[in-house]
Write an enzyme that holds these catalytic residues in place. Sequence first.
Site, PDB file in Angstrom:
ATOM      1  N   THR A  92       0.671   4.449  -2.730  1.00 17.00           N
ATOM      2  CA  THR A  92       0.489   5.885  -2.443  1.00 17.00           C
ATOM      3  C   THR A  92       1.636   6.713  -3.036  1.00 17.00           C
ATOM      4  OG1 THR A  92       1.573   5.736  -0.254  1.00 17.00           O
ATOM      5  CG2 THR A  92      -0.834   5.479  -0.325  1.00 17.00           C
ATOM      6  N   LYS A  93       2.851   6.166  -3.053  1.00 18.01           N
ATOM      7  CA  LYS A  93       3.969   6.913  -3.654  1.00 18.01           C
ATOM      8  C   LYS A  93       3.744   7.045  -5.172  1.00 18.01           C
ATOM      9  CE  LYS A  93       7.054   8.383  -1.714  1.00 18.01           C
ATOM     10  NZ  LYS A  93       7.150   9.677  -0.969  1.00 18.01           N
ATOM     11  N   PRO A 110       0.827  -1.214   0.000  1.00 20.00           N
ATOM     12  CA  PRO A 110       0.000   0.000   0.000  1.00 20.00           C
ATOM     13  C   PRO A 110       0.860   1.264   0.000  1.00 20.00           C
ATOM     14  CG  PRO A 110      -0.876  -1.614   1.536  1.00 20.00           C
ATOM     15  CD  PRO A 110       0.440  -2.150   1.066  1.00 20.00           C
ATOM     16  N   TYR A 111       1.999   1.230   0.695  1.00 23.28           N
ATOM     17  CA  TYR A 111       2.921   2.385   0.673  1.00 23.28           C
ATOM     18  C   TYR A 111       3.311   2.714  -0.766  1.00 23.28           C
ATOM     19  CZ  TYR A 111       7.474   4.749   0.784  1.00 23.28           C
ATOM     20  OH  TYR A 111       8.524   5.608   0.549  1.00 23.28           O
ATOM     21  N   GLY A 112       3.746   1.674  -1.508  1.00 20.50           N
ATOM     22  CA  GLY A 112       4.173   1.880  -2.900  1.00 20.50           C
ATOM     23  C   GLY A 112       3.047   2.451  -3.753  1.00 20.50           C
TER      24      GLY A 112
END
Length: 324
Positions: A152-153, A148-150
């Site tokens: 958003t980036k 999920p981090y990737g």
Amino acid sequence: MRAVVTGAAGFIGSHLSQHLLDKGDEVLGIDSLTDYYDPRRKERNIAHLRNRPGFVECRLDLATAPLEMLFEKADVVYHLAGQPGVRASWGEEFAPYLSRNILATQRVLEAARNTKVYKVVYASSSSVYGDAETYPTTEDLTPRPVSPYGVTKLAAEHLCELYRTTSGVPTVSLRLFTVYGPRQRPDMAFTRLVEAALSGDPFLLYGDGQQSRDFTYVWDVVTAMRQAALSPWVGVANIGGGSRTTMNEVVEKVQALAGPIHLVRLPSQRGDVRHTAADTTTARKGFGYHPRTTLDAGLANMVDAARLGWEQAHEATAAAEAGA
Ligand code: NAD
């Protein structure tokens, strides 16, 4: 140059602010000192910048505060504020990723659109690639984040491209590959490794240790950011350190520098990619990027800094970086 640095109290943002001040730029450093990790670390980072002529601190949340007035006199906005961390981005903890990575970026771009900012430099991430199909990876590969981090980036990077192509905001998105150096975040592997070697505490190694990364020294990253800001180049570029090293090799290197490490091997975690490796041709041709710090030299700097007390380490790092 008058610069705005968002995330100025963080790991990379504090090094960037220092680098810009060393080059004679004025810096307005924005940070809300989030509690993703101990905010006292960020307090210490920003305290050192406060003493320097040309630095002004502004404590606010980019997701809610009015920004246009702050950008009015800026030549460049370096947008580094964000919620990092792959593993923490799963489950119930996703909301700050949305707010700090996506919403904050949209608000930065909207504010930049209404001012005469010459360049917006965004700290994107190699996490956008996920498990890439080819190595070294070029920017034209379809990004397929595996956390999920990737996601958003990547969403924030798409916003940069959207505002660049439709609204005339000159953006550069730099896909940073695993950044390390003194003051690295406490959740990152190198900080945990060095602390384990010096304290005797166990180091939790996720996966078989054969996963590899293109580790990038923080001086090379902040140098690249300023080079990108000053050049007319816009778009998306990889910023990597230039070599690919497995975690097992890194453990051996840190042991050689700092002493034996008590390893506890655990299964790999959801969202961990197997390998990363950057093709940096775009950055080299676009704005003259050339990483200068080898992994051995960069790790030695980290170990030296960890051996000194925080104050001394900060002074030593600042002096070395100013002279570099
Ligand atoms: P960091 O957590 O040390 O720094 C980020 C800073 O942003 C923190 O000080 C935090 O308080 C601030 N911040 C977060 N949300 C904010 C908001 N809404 N308003 C104001 N301030 C806010 O992280 P870092 O490792 O220095 O990473 C900096 C940037 O680089 C992040 O965007 C991260 O995604 C990106 N990045 C880092 C790496 C790496 O290896 N460290 C790799 C790729 C990309």
